[in-house]
Design an enzyme around this catalytic site. Structure first.
Site, PDB file in Angstrom:
ATOM      1  N   LEU A 208       0.816  -1.210   0.000  1.00 42.37           N
ATOM      2  CA  LEU A 208       0.000   0.000   0.000  1.00 42.37           C
ATOM      3  C   LEU A 208       0.855   1.268   0.000  1.00 42.37           C
ATOM      4  CD1 LEU A 208      -2.930  -0.913   2.435  1.00 42.37           C
ATOM      5  CD2 LEU A 208      -2.986  -0.741  -0.051  1.00 42.37           C
ATOM      6  N   CYS A 209       2.028   1.184   0.633  1.00 40.90           N
ATOM      7  CA  CYS A 209       2.889   2.367   0.659  1.00 40.90           C
ATOM      8  C   CYS A 209       3.360   2.733  -0.751  1.00 40.90           C
ATOM      9  CB  CYS A 209       4.091   2.141   1.575  1.00 40.90           C
ATOM     10  SG  CYS A 209       5.105   0.714   1.130  1.00 40.90           S
TER      11      CYS A 209
END
Length: 448
Positions: A208-209
């Site tokens: 997700l980062c």
């Protein structure tokens, strides 16, 4: 006309009109067998995409004359490079209807009935009509659903042996680039789809980062719109990967994000592929796998040869390689096996049963949908189907099952294994406390 017809089926007659050393146990060669195949055998093709188009053509040319096909999709421009039954003027039309029409135009005598709808919209009576179900799907969830439907017909005797007359054969095909697989499924005899679901590789996941801070590809932009922006903008509204409007929204958002980061390559077709985890298909792979599936369907219908035992893998990436593996049925499978036993009161509502099932240590299902003999008693998603079945939640399960004292239902829901969520199906044997077969027989006889 008879001579022409005999000439037309000369290759089929080589299999059906003479004995052999590798035939099935009940094989009886003769023209009557060919006539029975063409008159009585009924096949359902699930999916009218790349593999489905090939299956319809191959089955029609193999002597099957009673075929139906079900598909919920419409034709897109991106389909035309490999789904050979479609033309540019067909874009926007239902795949099932166009595919059926094209095959019937080219193969005289065959009757193909199309169904433009979701597979969940058909009830148990629809699926019960077919002798064989052939799968040409690109979705694990859809395969699981059809597998559960076919296994719902399966009955066991007092020795936990499957009753042969209740076995609904399936032939499952799948392709991924230059690789493919074909599988023969005889519920209760060979592994069902759930028995070997571990054969499917895990889906690709992106951190997700990376999606949020440093996207580097078109797929990153699409997944950001899918996993993050959708919830932010729609406040908990479920995302339906089969809804064109939802896919269009993801595509538009991904395109804007890609422009912001100077990334190219976001297309509507790629958006569908990333969201639905679709691997680009190769026409030649579809043709090869379809031919295997059609031949296996012919073997099952006629006994002209022993069936595949029971999994064929094809790899055309470097050269051509095929291998056959005989996988073993999982006796504890909660879909094709006898199932988990639950004893409940006859007044237990469907909602209460779902709650009890969610707490059962062997089931471990969250948000389960419930199916009985192919009929959807309750479906969690999509919203339109949830609304249609919501009224059943307050009704006694005993009533919804037709006052049958002992029978099985199928539950499909989410399980968490090693911190990973996945969708699966479980079979549950229901026994209602204090109710015997004799009581329900008397109730039926009395008309009450």
């Amino acid at each position: 006309m008879e001579d022409i017809d005999n000439g037309r089926w000369k290759d089929l007659d080589c299999l059906l009109l003479r004995p052999g050393n590798l035939v099935g146990e009940n094989f009886e060669p003769g023209e009557e067998l060919r006539s029975d195949l063409q008159e009585f055998a009924k096949v359902l093709v699930v999916g009218a995409g790349g593999l489905g188009c090939e299956l319809l053509k191959d089955l029609a040319l193999s002597g099957f004359k009673n075929i139906e096909v079900i598909d919920m999709d419409t034709i897109d421009v991106s389909n035309l490079n490999r789904q050979f039954l479609f033309r540019m003027q067909d874009v926007g039309k239902p795949k099932a209807e166009v595919a059926a029409k094209r095959v019937m135009e080219r193969v005289s005598g065959v009757n193909i009935v199309p169904h433009f709808c979701r597979i969940e919209e058909k009830d148990i009576d629809f699926y019960s009509e077919f002798n064989i179900i052939a799968l040409g799907l690109d979705s694990i969830e859809a395969r699981s659903y059809i597998n559960a439907v076919a296994c719902s017909f399966l009955e066991y005797d007092s020795d936990d042996k499957p009753r042969p007359e209740t076995i609904k054969p399936m032939v499952d095909g799948g392709t991924e680039g230059f690789s493919g697989q074909a599988k023969v499924i005889l519920p209760g005899v060979t592994p069902c789809f759930e028995c070997t679901i571990y054969l499917f590789p895990p889906q690709v996941k992106f951190p997700l980062c990376t999606l949020a801070e440093t996207p580097r590809s078109a797929a990153h932009c699409i997944e950001y719109a899918h996993l993050i922006q959708w919830d932010q903008e729609h406040h908990g509204k479920p995302f339906d990967e089969d809804n064109p409007e939802h896919i269009q929204w993801i595509y538009s958002q991904a395109l804007e994000r890609a422009d912001t980061f100077g990334i190219t390559g976001v297309t509507y077709s790629l958006t569908q592929g990333v969201v639905k985890n679709i691997v680009p298909a190769i026409a030649s792979t579809n043709a090869i796998i379809s031919s295997v599936c059609a031949l296996e369907a012919l073997k099952i219908a006629t006994g002209c040869s022993k069936s595949l035992s029971n999994y064929l893998a094809y790899n055309g990436t470097e050269g051509v390689h095929t291998g056959v593996t005989e996988f073993t049925k999982n006796d504890d499978c909660l879909v094709c096996g006898p199932g988990v036993l639950m004893e409940i009161d006859s007044c237990t509502t469907l909602q209460k049963f779902i709650d009890l099932a969610g707490e059962h240590p062997r089931l471990k299902l969250s948000r389960p949908s419930v199916m009985y003999r192919g009929n959807n008693l309750y479906i969690q998603a999509p919203p339109v189907l949830e609304e249609m079945t919501r009224s059943n939640l307050q009704l006694p399960l005993f009533e919804l099952m037709g006052k049958v004292p002992k029978d099985s239902v199928h539950l499909s829901g989410t399980v968490i294994t090693n911190d990973k969520k996945s969708t699966t199906t479980r079979k549950v044997r229901i026994s209602f406390k204090g109710i015997s077969d004799e009581v329900t027989d008397m109730d039926t006889a009395g008309g009450g």
